[in-house]
Design an enzyme around this catalytic site. Structure first.
Site, PDB file in Angstrom:
ATOM      1  N   ALA A   1       0.849  -1.189   0.000  1.00  0.00           N
ATOM      2  CA  ALA A   1       0.000   0.000   0.000  1.00  0.00           C
ATOM      3  C   ALA A   1       0.885   1.239   0.000  1.00  0.00           C
ATOM      4  O   ALA A   1       1.991   1.219   0.552  1.00  0.00           O
ATOM      5  CB  ALA A   1      -0.883  -0.015   1.237  1.00  0.00           C
TER       6      ALA A   1
ATOM      7  N   GLY B   1       0.598  -5.107   0.741  1.00  0.00           N
ATOM      8  CA  GLY B   1      -0.549  -5.186  -0.171  1.00  0.00           C
ATOM      9  C   GLY B   1      -0.202  -5.869  -1.483  1.00  0.00           C
ATOM     10  O   GLY B   1      -1.069  -6.484  -2.113  1.00  0.00           O
TER      11      GLY B   1
ATOM     12  N   GLU C   1       4.330  -5.426   7.058  1.00  0.00           N
ATOM     13  CA  GLU C   1       3.532  -4.333   7.629  1.00  0.00           C
ATOM     14  C   GLU C   1       3.960  -3.962   9.043  1.00  0.00           C
ATOM     15  O   GLU C   1       3.955  -2.785   9.413  1.00  0.00           O
ATOM     16  CB  GLU C   1       2.046  -4.708   7.627  1.00  0.00           C
ATOM     17  CG  GLU C   1       1.356  -4.552   6.276  1.00  0.00           C
ATOM     18  CD  GLU C   1       1.482  -5.770   5.378  1.00  0.00           C
ATOM     19  OE1 GLU C   1       2.334  -6.643   5.657  1.00  0.00           O
ATOM     20  OE2 GLU C   1       0.732  -5.847   4.385  1.00  0.00           O
TER      21      GLU C   1
HETATM   22  C1  3H9 Z   1       0.721  -2.311   3.367  1.00  0.00           C
HETATM   23  O1  3H9 Z   1       0.953  -2.795   2.309  1.00  0.00           O
HETATM   24  C2  3H9 Z   1      -0.601  -2.427   4.048  1.00  0.00           C
HETATM   25  C3  3H9 Z   1      -1.526  -3.432   3.431  1.00  0.00           C
HETATM   26  O2  3H9 Z   1      -1.409  -4.669   4.069  1.00  0.00           O
HETATM   27  C4  3H9 Z   1      -2.964  -3.037   3.605  1.00  0.00           C
HETATM   28  C5  3H9 Z   1      -3.467  -1.943   2.840  1.00  0.00           C
HETATM   29  C6  3H9 Z   1      -4.932  -1.745   3.001  1.00  0.00           C
HETATM   30  N1  3H9 Z   1       4.656   3.454  -0.008  1.00  0.00           N
HETATM   31  O3  3H9 Z   1      13.325   1.913  -0.435  1.00  0.00           O
HETATM   32  P1  3H9 Z   1      13.614   2.578  -1.739  1.00  0.00           P
HETATM   33  C7  3H9 Z   1       9.170   4.681  -2.094  1.00  0.00           C
HETATM   34  S1  3H9 Z   1       1.895  -1.398   4.197  1.00  0.00           S
HETATM   35  C8  3H9 Z   1       5.081   4.615  -0.523  1.00  0.00           C
HETATM   36  O4  3H9 Z   1      14.546   3.716  -1.732  1.00  0.00           O
HETATM   37  P2  3H9 Z   1      14.778   0.128  -2.642  1.00  0.00           P
HETATM   38  C9  3H9 Z   1      10.322   5.180  -1.249  1.00  0.00           C
HETATM   39  O5  3H9 Z   1       9.874   6.149  -0.334  1.00  0.00           O
HETATM   40  C10 3H9 Z   1       3.291  -1.408   3.111  1.00  0.00           C
HETATM   41  N2  3H9 Z   1       6.304   4.786  -1.042  1.00  0.00           N
HETATM   42  O6  3H9 Z   1      14.068   1.534  -2.848  1.00  0.00           O
HETATM   43  C11 3H9 Z   1      11.257   5.734  -2.296  1.00  0.00           C
HETATM   44  O7  3H9 Z   1      10.763   7.014  -2.667  1.00  0.00           O
HETATM   45  P3  3H9 Z   1      11.766   8.171  -3.136  1.00  0.00           P
HETATM   46  C12 3H9 Z   1       4.052  -2.678   3.195  1.00  0.00           C
HETATM   47  C13 3H9 Z   1       7.131   3.749  -1.014  1.00  0.00           C
HETATM   48  O8  3H9 Z   1      14.927  -0.428  -4.005  1.00  0.00           O
HETATM   49  C14 3H9 Z   1      11.049   4.776  -3.471  1.00  0.00           C
HETATM   50  O9  3H9 Z   1       9.793   4.140  -3.236  1.00  0.00           O
HETATM   51  N3  3H9 Z   1       5.225  -2.602   2.381  1.00  0.00           N
HETATM   52  C15 3H9 Z   1       6.757   2.520  -0.484  1.00  0.00           C
HETATM   53  O10 3H9 Z   1      15.967   0.260  -1.755  1.00  0.00           O
HETATM   54  C16 3H9 Z   1      12.120   3.728  -3.585  1.00  0.00           C
HETATM   55  O11 3H9 Z   1      12.217   3.039  -2.332  1.00  0.00           O
HETATM   56  C17 3H9 Z   1       6.453  -2.290   2.854  1.00  0.00           C
HETATM   57  O12 3H9 Z   1       6.631  -2.107   4.030  1.00  0.00           O
HETATM   58  C18 3H9 Z   1       5.443   2.386   0.042  1.00  0.00           C
HETATM   59  N4  3H9 Z   1       4.973   1.233   0.553  1.00  0.00           N
HETATM   60  O13 3H9 Z   1      13.737  -0.768  -1.828  1.00  0.00           O
HETATM   61  C19 3H9 Z   1       7.557  -2.210   1.841  1.00  0.00           C
HETATM   62  N5  3H9 Z   1       7.792   1.669  -0.587  1.00  0.00           N
HETATM   63  O14 3H9 Z   1      12.406   7.669  -4.385  1.00  0.00           O
HETATM   64  C20 3H9 Z   1       8.276  -0.893   1.977  1.00  0.00           C
HETATM   65  C21 3H9 Z   1       8.790   2.350  -1.174  1.00  0.00           C
HETATM   66  O15 3H9 Z   1      10.886   9.347  -3.308  1.00  0.00           O
HETATM   67  N6  3H9 Z   1       9.280  -0.690   0.964  1.00  0.00           N
HETATM   68  N7  3H9 Z   1       8.402   3.611  -1.432  1.00  0.00           N
HETATM   69  O16 3H9 Z   1      12.759   8.321  -2.024  1.00  0.00           O
HETATM   70  C22 3H9 Z   1      10.480  -1.307   0.941  1.00  0.00           C
HETATM   71  O17 3H9 Z   1      10.756  -2.199   1.720  1.00  0.00           O
HETATM   72  C23 3H9 Z   1      11.491  -0.867  -0.075  1.00  0.00           C
HETATM   73  O18 3H9 Z   1      11.120   0.415  -0.517  1.00  0.00           O
HETATM   74  C24 3H9 Z   1      11.599  -1.783  -1.319  1.00  0.00           C
HETATM   75  C25 3H9 Z   1      12.507  -1.102  -2.398  1.00  0.00           C
HETATM   76  C26 3H9 Z   1      12.223  -3.110  -0.905  1.00  0.00           C
HETATM   77  C27 3H9 Z   1      10.258  -2.013  -1.946  1.00  0.00           C
END
Ligand code: 3H9
Length: 688
Positions: A60, A99, A122
Site C-alpha cells: 500500500a 498489499g 507491515e
Molecule cells: C501495506 O501494504 C498495508 C496493506 O497490508 C494493507 C493496505 C490496506 N509506499 O526503499 P527505496 C518509495 S503497508 C510509498 O529507496 P529500494 C520510497 O519512499 C506497506 N512509497 O528503494 C522511495 O521514494 P523516493 C508494506 C514507497 O529499491 C522509493 O519508493 N510494504 C513505499 O531500496 C524507492 O524506495 C512495505 O513495508 C510504500 N509502501 O527498496 C515495503 N515503498 O524515491 C516498503 C517504497 O521518493 N518498501 N516507497 O525516495 C520497501 O521495503 C522498499 O522500498 C523496497 C525497495 C524493498 C520495496
C-alpha cells in the site's frame, strides 16, 4: 494510467504501473477493480497480473496513511479478484510486499522469478496486513509459517515461498510461465478464500507470543497481528477480514505507526542535498584505509563489499597481521552467516592489499584514516596521505571526537578533508556521519554522500564539535545516567528503565561492551575545557582505577564471570554510595519513569542545542542518527520525533523543574524555548 490492461487470445494482461515500486494507491486500487470487471465482461480465460520495472508491488502507498482511506478499499478489490470467475495469475518479479503480496494471494495462482521476494512487512511500519493477509496467508502456508512471516515481517525468497506452498512455481520468466499454464489445471485451483483456515494451535500461539514479548518488547503491531491471526482462525473468511481491517485502521493512525513511517521516509530522504549532488563517487575504484583495527577492518570490509579495491595501511608488520586477522574474521563470519559465498569471499580478498608503504596509496581516489584517537597520530597520517595521493583525492578521518578543523589546518589543501564517522561494526551499522569542516569543499562532501550510497549507508551531515551529533548526545545521556546513579540508583536500575523504554540494552551494559577506557580518555581530553561550574560525577574514573574496563576485563559496570552473562556487582553499587557520601549528597530512590525522564530529557535538550548551532541540519537528521547509530527505539521515531510527540512546551516545563535542582546541567536549550514560544515543533525548526 496506473493500471493498464490489454488482451491477446483471451488472455488478459494487467500491469501495475506506479514506479519506482508500484505502491498501491487509490488510482491502482481503482484500476484493479476496473480490470476485474473488464476481464469478466470480456469473458477472458485468465488474467496475468505483473508490475512495471521488474517490481510486482511494494505494498500500500504509505504516503496515503495519514489521510482517511479513499474508496475503493484494497480488501474489496482483492475480494473481487479472489471471487471472480476469471482466474488471475500473479507473475512476480522483484518484490511482492504487504498489499502487493496480498494481491498475489488473492490470485488463483502465483509464479515467482528466482530472485524475487514476497512478504508481509507491515509490522515494520507499525501496522498489520489490512487486505486479507492475516486470513489468506495461514490458509496457504499453515499457521506456523504465517505467524512467523506476519509477526516478524521478514520477506522470503522464491524457493522458500514455493516450499512453503505460498506460490506454485519458480520460473525465470513468470509472465511466459503464466501464459503456458494449462487452463484446465488452472480451473481446478480453489480460490484462496474458499480454503479452510488451519486448526487453532494454542501451544504454537503461546510460544509465538512469548517470543514477541521478548524480541519486540514495546511494539504493538506484532502482538496485535498475532491476536488478529488467532481470532481469524475461528471466524468465517469475510468476518476474519473485517476484524483484520478494524485493527489495521486503528494501528495506522496510532503513534507507533506514525513514528515508523517517519523513520521509513526520513531514511529514504537522506540523500545528498543540493550543493553536494552529482558526486564522482561512482568513479572511485581504489580506496585506502589507514589502520586495520576493529574500526578500520570494518570500514575496509564495507568498501570491499561495495566492489572497491582497498589498500589497508598499517605502521608495521604486527599491525599488518592484526589487520589481516580482523578482516579475515569478518569475511569468515559473513561466510558462516551465508551473506556471501566462497567465490565472493575470494573476490573480496583479491581486491585487498595490506601494506606499510604509503606509496601504495598513490592511485587512490579516497583515503579514510581510522587510526588511534590522538591528534598527533592523525596529523602524521594525513600529511603522509596528502603527500602521495593525487591532488584531487579526498581525505577523510573516522575520528569520533577530535577536531576536524584542527586536522585540516595542517594540510596544504584543507578543502580536501572531511570526516566520515562510521559506527562499529562499520560493515553492519547503517549510519554514516559526514562531517563538514570549515574548509571542506562541496566536492569532498559530495564524494562522502556518494560513497555512503555505494556502501548502503544512511548519510547525515554533521558540523564540527566534540562528538559531532551522535557522540555529543551520547555524552549527555551518560552524564545523566551517572548523575542518577550517584544520586540514588544502580546501573542495573538505569539499564532496566531504558530497556523498558525500548533500547536493546541500557547505557551501562552498552558501555561494558564498548569499553570504559574510551570514555575515560575522552573525559581526560575534555578536562582542561570543562565548565568548572558543571557537576562532575567521578564514579567512572573510580572504575578505571579498579581496572573495571568492561567485558574485555570480565568486569565493568557488571561482572561477567568466565566471560559469560552479566551479573550485578555490589562493589559498583557501593562506589556510588561512597561518592555520594564524600559529596554530602543524600541519595533518593528514583522510579523507572523518573530515570527514563531524566535520561531522555538530557538527550533532547542537547540535541536541540546541536540543531540550534547548525551541527545538525534538521530534527529528522537527529532521528536518523539516534535510530541508526545509537539504538534509539525505531518505533518511537527517533529522539526528536519522540520529543515532538511529548510536545515542546511539556519538555520545557519538565526541564525547568529539573533546572531548579541543577541550573547548569538542565539549562533549557534556547531552541526549545523559541519553539515553545512560537508553537513550533522541532521537526519544523531549523538551525539559527
Ligand atoms: C501495506 O501494504 C498495508 C496493506 O497490508 C494493507 C493496505 C490496506 N509506499 O526503499 P527505496 C518509495 S503497508 C510509498 O529507496 P529500494 C520510497 O519512499 C506497506 N512509497 O528503494 C522511495 O521514494 P523516493 C508494506 C514507497 O529499491 C522509493 O519508493 N510494504 C513505499 O531500496 C524507492 O524506495 C512495505 O513495508 C510504500 N509502501 O527498496 C515495503 N515503498 O524515491 C516498503 C517504497 O521518493 N518498501 N516507497 O525516495 C520497501 O521495503 C522498499 O522500498 C523496497 C525497495 C524493498 C520495496
Amino acid at each position: 494510467m496506473q493500471v493498464t490492461m490489454h488482451s491477446e487470445d483471451h488472455i488478459g494482461y494487467v500491469t501495475v504501473s506506479n514506479p519506482p515500486v508500484n505502491a498501491i494507491g487509490q488510482a491502482v486500487r481503482q484500476g484493479l477493480l476496473e480490470a476485474v470487471r473488464w476481464a469478466e465482461r470480456s469473458r477472458l480465460d485468465r488474467v496475468i497480473i505483473c508490475g512495471v520495472g521488474g517490481v510486482f508491488a511494494a505494498g500500500a502507498d504509505a504516503k496515503e496513511f495519514d489521510a482517511p482511506p479513499l474508496e475503493p478499499h484494497l480488501p474489496e478489490v482483492l475480494n473481487a479478484i479472489d471471487e471472480s470467475f476469471v482466474p488471475w495469475i500473479a507473475a512476480i518479479e522483484g518484490v511482492a510486499l504487504g498489499g502487493g503480496a496480498e494481491i498475489a494471494m488473492a490470485c488463483r495462482m502465483r509464479i515467482m522469478a528466482p530472485g524475487a521476494r514476497i512478504g508481509l512487512p507491515e509490522v515494520t511500519l507499525g501496522v498489520i496486513p489490512g487486505a486479507g493477509g492475516t486470513a489468506r496467508l495461514p490458509r496457504l502456508v499453515g499457521l506456523q509459517k504465517a505467524v512467523e512471516m506476519i509477526t516478524m515481517g521478514k520477506p522470503i525468497g522464491a524457493q522458500e515461498a514455493c516450499s512453503a506452498g505460498l506460490i506454485h512455481a519458480v520460473e525465470e520468466d513468470p509472465i511466459e510461465a503464466a501464459f503456458l499454464v494449462n487452463s484446465e489445471a488452472l480451473g481446478c485451483i480453489v480460490p484462496t478464500w474458499e480454503y479452510h483456515a488451519p486448526a487453532h494451535d494454542p501451544d504454537l500461539l503461546h510460544m509465538a507470543r512469548k517470543k514477541l514479548q521478548a524480541k519486540m518488547a514495546g511494539q504493538e503491531a506484532p502482538l496485535r497481528a498475532l491476536e488478529v491471526i488467532e481470532a481469524g482462525l475461528s471466524l468465517p473468511f469475510h468476518d476474519a477480514l473485517a476484524q483484520e481491517r478494524r485493527a489495521f485502521l486503528q494501528l495506522k493512525t496510532g503513534p507507533q505507526a506514525k513514528a515508523l513511517r517517519h523513520i521509513f521516509f526520513a531514511q529514504r530522504a537522506a540523500k545528498a542535498p543540493e550543493p553536494f549532488k552529482g558526486s564522482s563517487a561512482s568513479e572511485v575504484q581504489h580506496a585506502v584505509v589507514v589502520g586495520g583495527g576493529t574500526m578500520g577492518a570494518g570500514i575496509a570490509y564495507a568498501l570491499l563489499a561495495a566492489g572497491l579495491h582497498v589498500t589497508i595501511l598499517e605502521a608495521d608488520a604486527a599491525g599488518l597481521q592484526r589487520a589481516e586477522d580482523n578482516i579475515g574474521k569478518i569475511i569468515a563470519a559473513s561466510l558462516q552467516r551465508g551473506m556471501i559465498d566462497a567465490a565472493r569471499a575470494a573476490d573480496h580478498r583479491s581486491r585487498m592489499t595490506l601494506s606499510t608503504q604509503y606509496g601504495q596509496a598513490a592511485t587512490a581516489q579516497v583515503a579514510i584514516e581510522a587510526a588511534f584517537e590522538d591528534m598527533a597520530v592523525k596529523h602524521d597520517i594525513l600529511a603522509k596521505l596528502e603527500a602521495v595521493l593525487p591532488a584531487d583525492a579526498v581525505l577523510a578521518t573516522n575520528t569520533s571526537y577530535l577536531d576536524v578543523n584542527e586536522m585540516a589546518a595542517r594540510l596544504m589543501d584543507p578543502s580536501r578533508l572531511i570526516g566520515l564517522h562510521f559506527f562499529a561494526p562499520a560493515h553492519i551499522m547503517k549510519l554514516l556521519e559526514i562531517v563538514r569542516a570549515e574548509k571542506s569543499s562541496d566536492r569532498a562532501i559530495a564524494l562522502g554522500y556518494g560513497l555512503a550510497k555505494r556502501l548502503g549507508k544512511v548519510p547525515v551531515l554533521a558540523g564540527v564539535c566534540d562528538g559531532f551529533i551522535g557522540n555529543r548526545i551520547l555524552a549527555r545521556y551518560r552524564e545523566a545516567a551517572d548523575t542518577v546513579f550517584m544520586d540514588g540508583s544502580t546501573p542495573w536500575e538505569v539499564d532496566e528503565a531504558m530497556v523498558e523504554f525500548g533500547y536493546a540494552m541500557g547505557p551501562y551494559e552498552a558501555q561494558d561492551l564498548s569499553g570504559l577506557d574510551i570514555a575515560h580518555a575522552n573525559r581526560q581530553r575534555q578536562a582542561p575545557t570543562r565548565d568548572p561550574n558543571r557537576r562532575y560525577i567521578p564514579i567512572a574514573d573510580r572504575m578505571i582505577e579498579l581496572g573495571k574496563l568492561g567485558r574485555k576485563t570480565s568486569a565493568g559496570w557488571y561482572r561477567y564471570p568466565g566471560g559469560g552473562g552479566k551479573v550485578e556487582d555490589p562493589i559498583v553499587a557501593d562506589l556510588a554510595i561512597e561518592e555520594a557520601h564524600f559529596a554530602k549528597i543524600s541519595r533518593t530512590d528514583y522510579s523507572g519513569q523518573e530515570i527514563r525522564q531524566r535520561l531522555v530529557l538530557a538527550m533532547i535538550n542537547e540535541a536541540a542545542d546541536i540543531l540550534h548551532a547548525g551541527i545538525a541540519q534538521s530534527a529528522s537528521d537527529i532521528d536518523l542518527v539516534t535510530v541508526f547509530g545509537y539504538g534509539f527505539p525505531r518505533w518511537r521515531g527517533g529522539l526528536m520525533h519522540y520529543a515532538d510527540s511529548l510536545g515542546v512546551e511539556t519538555i520545557v516545563a519538565q526541564l525547568e523543574v529539573l533546572a531548579q535542582e541543577d541550573p547548569v546541567a538542565w539549562k533549557v536549550s534556547p531552541l526549545l524555548r523559541s519553539c515553545a514560544k512560537a508553537g513550533q515543533s522541532l521537526a519544523e525548526a531549523r538551525p539559527k
